[in-house]
Write an enzyme that holds these catalytic residues in place. Structure first.
Site, PDB file in Angstrom:
ATOM      1  N   CYS A  21       0.874  -1.182   0.000  1.00  0.00           N
ATOM      2  CA  CYS A  21       0.000   0.000   0.000  1.00  0.00           C
ATOM      3  C   CYS A  21       0.908   1.228   0.000  1.00  0.00           C
ATOM      4  CB  CYS A  21      -0.971  -0.035   1.177  1.00  0.00           C
ATOM      5  SG  CYS A  21      -0.190  -0.021   2.804  1.00  0.00           S
ATOM      6  N   ARG A  27      -3.506  -0.645   5.257  1.00  0.00           N
ATOM      7  CA  ARG A  27      -4.054  -1.731   4.444  1.00  0.00           C
ATOM      8  C   ARG A  27      -3.120  -2.924   4.287  1.00  0.00           C
ATOM      9  NH1 ARG A  27      -5.269   2.106  -0.443  1.00  0.00           N
ATOM     10  NH2 ARG A  27      -3.435   3.043   0.543  1.00  0.00           N
ATOM     11  N   ASP A 136      -8.268   3.812   0.660  1.00  0.00           N
ATOM     12  CA  ASP A 136      -7.382   4.192   1.761  1.00  0.00           C
ATOM     13  C   ASP A 136      -8.220   4.642   2.962  1.00  0.00           C
ATOM     14  OD1 ASP A 136      -5.503   5.256   3.420  1.00  0.00           O
ATOM     15  OD2 ASP A 136      -4.653   6.642   1.942  1.00  0.00           O
TER      16      ASP A 136
HETATM   17  P1  4NP Z   1      -1.891   2.792   3.948  1.00  0.00           P
HETATM   18  O1  4NP Z   1      -2.552   4.147   4.488  1.00  0.00           O
HETATM   19  O2  4NP Z   1      -1.292   3.133   2.610  1.00  0.00           O
HETATM   20  O3  4NP Z   1      -3.054   1.858   3.852  1.00  0.00           O
HETATM   21  O4  4NP Z   1      -0.860   2.381   4.974  1.00  0.00           O
HETATM   22  C1  4NP Z   1      -1.864   5.364   4.568  1.00  0.00           C
HETATM   23  C2  4NP Z   1      -0.962   5.563   5.568  1.00  0.00           C
HETATM   24  C3  4NP Z   1      -0.308   6.763   5.680  1.00  0.00           C
HETATM   25  C4  4NP Z   1      -0.575   7.770   4.771  1.00  0.00           C
HETATM   26  C5  4NP Z   1      -1.491   7.572   3.761  1.00  0.00           C
HETATM   27  C6  4NP Z   1      -2.133   6.357   3.647  1.00  0.00           C
HETATM   28  N1  4NP Z   1       0.064   9.014   4.908  1.00  0.00           N
HETATM   29  O5  4NP Z   1      -0.236   9.935   4.115  1.00  0.00           O
HETATM   30  O6  4NP Z   1       0.931   9.179   5.801  1.00  0.00           O
END
Ligand code: 4NP
Length: 172
Positions: A21, A27, A136
């Site tokens: 991800c 995720r 997300d």
């Molecule tokens: P992930 O979610 O990609 O599912 O781990 C996110 C985690 C952090 C961020 C964005 C999405 N961020 O912008 O820091």
């Protein structure tokens, strides 16, 4: 635990699955935990890991909301440590699954020419949901994390069944 290249190369007969991800705190750690749990239930021997395309959360534990929803569903993801996708991952894993289309594009952009992993979306493993993204949940509330878990967990059960049938040759 984290796997080294040698450990992975010594086990070419079993699938090695990497979930990707953006941050590797929501995720993909949920997918890592869900697939390990689904595989254990059906006696499937598989290596599972997760990474982010971004470097924002390297060395960090998953988001507390991701840990909580996994725990509520009987899965412990508290030990996952955030890391970023590397060139070696394209050799070490048999399959790389992106959680969404944006990260799929990021993965493909980094794929070395000699990479051997098959690259697909997680939801390509679910009949009728091919080509779709897992949204997300980072800027959402706990309800979005619950929906996210449900989607990922269902997909990982389907993925485990396909891997049990087709092993390293599974196509998505
Ligand atoms: P992930 O979610 O990609 O599912 O781990 C996110 C985690 C952090 C961020 C964005 C999405 N961020 O912008 O820091």
């Amino acid at each position: 635990m984290r796997y080294t290249a040698n450990m992975l190369q010594a086990s070419t007969s079993k699938p090695a699955i990497l979930f990707v991800c953006l941050g590797n705190i929501c995720r993909s750690p949920m997918a890592e935990g869900a697939l390990k749990s689904a595989a254990a239930k059906i006696g499937l021997d598989v290596i599972v890991d997760s990474v982010g395309t971004a470097n924002y959360h390297i060395g960090q534990a998953p988001d507390p909301r991701a840990i909580a929803v996994a725990r509520a569903n009987g899965v412990d993801i508290g030990g996952v440590i955030g890391r970023q996708l590397t060139e070696m991952d394209f050799l070490d894993f048999t399959h790389i699954f992106a959680l969404d289309t944006a990260n799929m594009a990021g993965i493909k952009a980094r794929a070395p020419r000699h990479g051997t992993a098959r690259i697909a979306l997680l939801l390509d493993a679910v009949e009728g949901r091919e080509g779709k993204s897992v949204p997300d949940p980072y800027y959402g509330d706990s309800q979005e994390f619950e929906q996210c878990w449900k989607t990922i967990d269902e997909a990982c059960h389907a993925l485990a069944r396909t891997l049990a049938r087709d092993g390293v040759n599974a196509r998505f």
